[in-house]
Design a protein around this motif. Sequence first.
Motif, short mmCIF file in Angstrom:
data_model
loop_
_atom_site.label_atom_id
_atom_site.label_comp_id
_atom_site.label_asym_id
_atom_site.label_seq_id
_atom_site.Cartn_x
_atom_site.Cartn_y
_atom_site.Cartn_z
N PHE A 1 4.07 1.52 -13.45
CA PHE A 1 4.00 2.64 -12.53
C PHE A 1 4.88 2.35 -11.33
CE2 PHE A 1 0.64 -0.26 -11.39
CZ PHE A 1 0.58 -0.25 -10.01
N ARG A 2 5.22 3.40 -10.60
CA ARG A 2 6.02 3.23 -9.40
C ARG A 2 5.17 3.56 -8.18
NH1 ARG A 2 11.95 5.25 -11.19
NH2 ARG A 2 12.44 3.29 -12.25
N LEU A 3 5.37 2.74 -7.17
CA LEU A 3 4.62 2.88 -5.93
C LEU A 3 5.59 3.23 -4.82
CD1 LEU A 3 1.69 2.42 -4.92
CD2 LEU A 3 2.41 0.12 -4.26
N GLN B 1 0.86 -1.18 0.00
CA GLN B 1 0.00 0.00 0.00
C GLN B 1 0.89 1.22 0.00
OE1 GLN B 1 -3.39 0.00 2.59
NE2 GLN B 1 -3.36 2.22 2.77
N GLY B 2 0.63 2.12 -0.93
CA GLY B 2 1.43 3.32 -1.03
C GLY B 2 0.82 4.30 -2.02
N ARG B 3 1.65 5.25 -2.45
CA ARG B 3 1.19 6.30 -3.36
C ARG B 3 1.88 6.18 -4.71
NH1 ARG B 3 -2.07 9.65 -0.87
NH2 ARG B 3 -1.94 9.87 1.37
N ILE B 4 1.12 6.44 -5.78
CA ILE B 4 1.66 6.45 -7.13
C ILE B 4 2.64 7.63 -7.23
CG2 ILE B 4 1.11 6.70 -9.58
CD1 ILE B 4 -0.09 4.16 -8.48
N SER B 5 3.87 7.36 -7.70
CA SER B 5 4.89 8.42 -7.67
C SER B 5 4.94 9.27 -8.94
CB SER B 5 6.28 7.82 -7.44
OG SER B 5 6.70 7.11 -8.58
#
Length: 97
Positions: A28-30, A7-11
Motif C-alpha cells: 500500500f502507499r502512504l 503517520q499518514g493516509r492510505i492513498s
Amino acid sequence: MNNCTLQGRISGVPQQRELPSGDVVVAFRLVVPRADSTRVDTIDCAVTSVRLRRLVLKLEPGSEVTVEGELHRRFWRSAQGVASRYEVQAEVVRRVT
C-alpha cells in the motif's frame, strides 16, 4: 539502527500479491505530509504477516494510520534492466482515531 515511524493516509486500495518465492505480501502507499510545508511524500509500504495483511486489506483509501517498520530497498528485473525502489517493511500498522 533501521527504524522508521510514519503517520499518514492510505492513498489507494491495498494490493495483495504472491511473490515468486510463494510468500504473500500486501502493498500500500502512504501519503505523509511534510512538517515544514504543504507538500507531501508518498511512501510505499508492505506487510507480510498474516495478521497485518488482514488488517491492511480492510483499510479504505483515506484511512489515517501509523506505520512502524524498517526501510528496505527492493530490486527486480524489468524490461529496461535491474530496477529498484525503497519501501517500508511494516511491523506495526495502527489506525489513527
